[in-house]
Write a protein that holds these residues in place. Structure first.
Motif, PDB file in Angstrom:
ATOM      1  N   ASP A 246       2.686   6.469  -1.445  1.00 42.66           N
ATOM      2  CA  ASP A 246       1.819   5.336  -1.738  1.00 42.66           C
ATOM      3  C   ASP A 246       1.971   4.887  -3.190  1.00 42.66           C
ATOM      4  OD1 ASP A 246       0.087   6.868  -3.399  1.00 42.66           O
ATOM      5  OD2 ASP A 246      -1.143   7.440  -1.684  1.00 42.66           O
ATOM      6  N   ARG A 247       1.313   3.790  -3.521  1.00 41.00           N
ATOM      7  CA  ARG A 247       1.502   3.186  -4.841  1.00 41.00           C
ATOM      8  C   ARG A 247       1.050   4.113  -5.962  1.00 41.00           C
ATOM      9  NH1 ARG A 247       0.272  -0.615  -8.871  1.00 41.00           N
ATOM     10  NH2 ARG A 247       1.736  -2.377  -8.897  1.00 41.00           N
TER      11      ARG A 247
ATOM     12  N   ARG B 264       5.381  12.659  -3.880  1.00 41.46           N
ATOM     13  CA  ARG B 264       4.310  12.430  -2.917  1.00 41.46           C
ATOM     14  C   ARG B 264       3.205  13.462  -3.067  1.00 41.46           C
ATOM     15  NH1 ARG B 264       6.503  12.649   2.821  1.00 41.46           N
ATOM     16  NH2 ARG B 264       5.904  14.817   2.618  1.00 41.46           N
TER      17      ARG B 264
ATOM     18  N   ALA C  39       0.810  -1.216   0.000  1.00 41.41           N
ATOM     19  CA  ALA C  39       0.000   0.000   0.000  1.00 41.41           C
ATOM     20  C   ALA C  39       0.843   1.267   0.000  1.00 41.41           C
ATOM     21  CB  ALA C  39      -0.936   0.002   1.205  1.00 41.41           C
ATOM     22  N   SER C  40       1.901   1.292   0.795  1.00 41.66           N
ATOM     23  CA  SER C  40       2.742   2.483   0.885  1.00 41.66           C
ATOM     24  C   SER C  40       4.126   2.091   1.380  1.00 41.66           C
ATOM     25  CB  SER C  40       2.122   3.525   1.824  1.00 41.66           C
ATOM     26  OG  SER C  40       2.055   3.029   3.153  1.00 41.66           O
TER      27      SER C  40
END
Length: 294
Positions: free
Chosen positions: A90-91, A77, A42-43
């Motif tokens: 995150d992805r 980000r 997820a991250s």
């Protein structure tokens, strides 16, 4: 033997030589998946991602860690507070980064050349880059400005692309904001059109900073961003030399600029974005092909 590292997994995936707005380099996503697997994908903490990129054996071990940290916080980000070093990436952040700056094997170097000046502790965000602001916010920032003022943002409706916004005279003392999409063409660089729509007369620039430097008659006065001021304050607090305040002399993002404003890398002059630039599709314009309105 042990399982391959994320960098080794990425190296096993062939990267495309050119990209379109629908492409994402599988090597970059393989790198992410290998790195994020322990946390479920997820991250990834920003520091972990930075160290994987620049650490021993990393794809970008030649890049100073401070430069990669600023790149991750101010460009990659999506979190609004770039100063928050603890917030993860995150992805979706990484996927957008691959779209905008891929292929993976060049993404960090390419992003730094596109949007930063200086080196090491002096690595500073370009003053004209505003990140993910809306079309309305961009036009509000340009209010009261004169022709030649410009900024670059992530496209609101097409977030894998960039939008160049610049102010031009509409005649009779009126002003008009132009919004033009910029496409990442992979190893070739950036252009105002998709790869399939390019003609022999279209110029492809190695970076967005090179595009800006190559069109000084139209893009002459950057509209300074809050992100830039935040980054500059960080650079000065760290003892670096703030770059970009009032311009960066004859170098911008590592691209040499000749005295006449043309790109010193073999291009035959600027591309003149006002000549045949497609209008940003945010307002229903032509987008990838054809001339922009007005």
């Amino acid at each position: 033997s042990g399982a391959p590292t994320s960098a080794e997994q990425a190296a096993q995936v062939a990267a495309p030589d050119t990209m379109s707005e629908g492409d994402v380099d599988p090597a970059g996503m393989a790198f992410w998946d290998g790195l994020a697997a322990p946390s479920g994908g997820a991250s990834v903490p920003l520091t972990v991602l930075r160290d994987a990129l620049v650490g021993a054996g990393g794809a970008f071990s030649h890049v100073p860690p401070v430069a990669v940290s600023r790149l991750l916080r101010y460009v990659v980000r999506r979190a609004s507070n770039a100063a928050d070093a603890a917030a993860p990436v995150d992805r979706r952040d990484w996927e957008l980064f691959m779209h905008r700056f891929g292929p993976f094997r060049r993404c960090v170097d390419k992003a730094l050349a596109c949007l930063f000046t200086g080196e090491g502790e002096s690595t500073t965000l370009a003053p004209w880059f505003h990140g993910a602001i809306s079309r309305a916010a961009a036009e509000a920032l340009m209010g009261g400005a004169s022709p030649g003022h410009f900024l670059v943002r992530f496209s609101e409706n097409f977030p894998t692309l960039f939008t160049l916004v610049y102010l031009k005279s509409a005649g009779g003392g009126a002003m008009r904001n132009k919004h033009c999409l910029l496409y990442n063409l992979g190893d070739r660089g950036y252009a105002l059109k998709r790869e399939a729509s390019l003609s022999a007369r279209d110029v492809v620039y190695p970076s967005i900073a090179a595009f800006v430097a190559g069109n000084p008659g139209i893009l002459s006065h950057p509209c300074y961003s809050a992100l830039y001021h935040q980054c500059l304050a960080e650079v000065e607090a760290a003892g670096g030399i703030g770059r970009g305040r009032g311009g960066d002399g004859a170098r911008f993002g590592g691209i040499d600029v000749d005295d006449d404003g043309s790109i010193g890398s073999g291009d035959d002059g600027g591309s003149d974005p006002d000549a045949d630039a497609p209008e940003d599709e945010d307002d229903g314009g032509a987008g990838g092909g054809g001339a922009g309105g007005g």
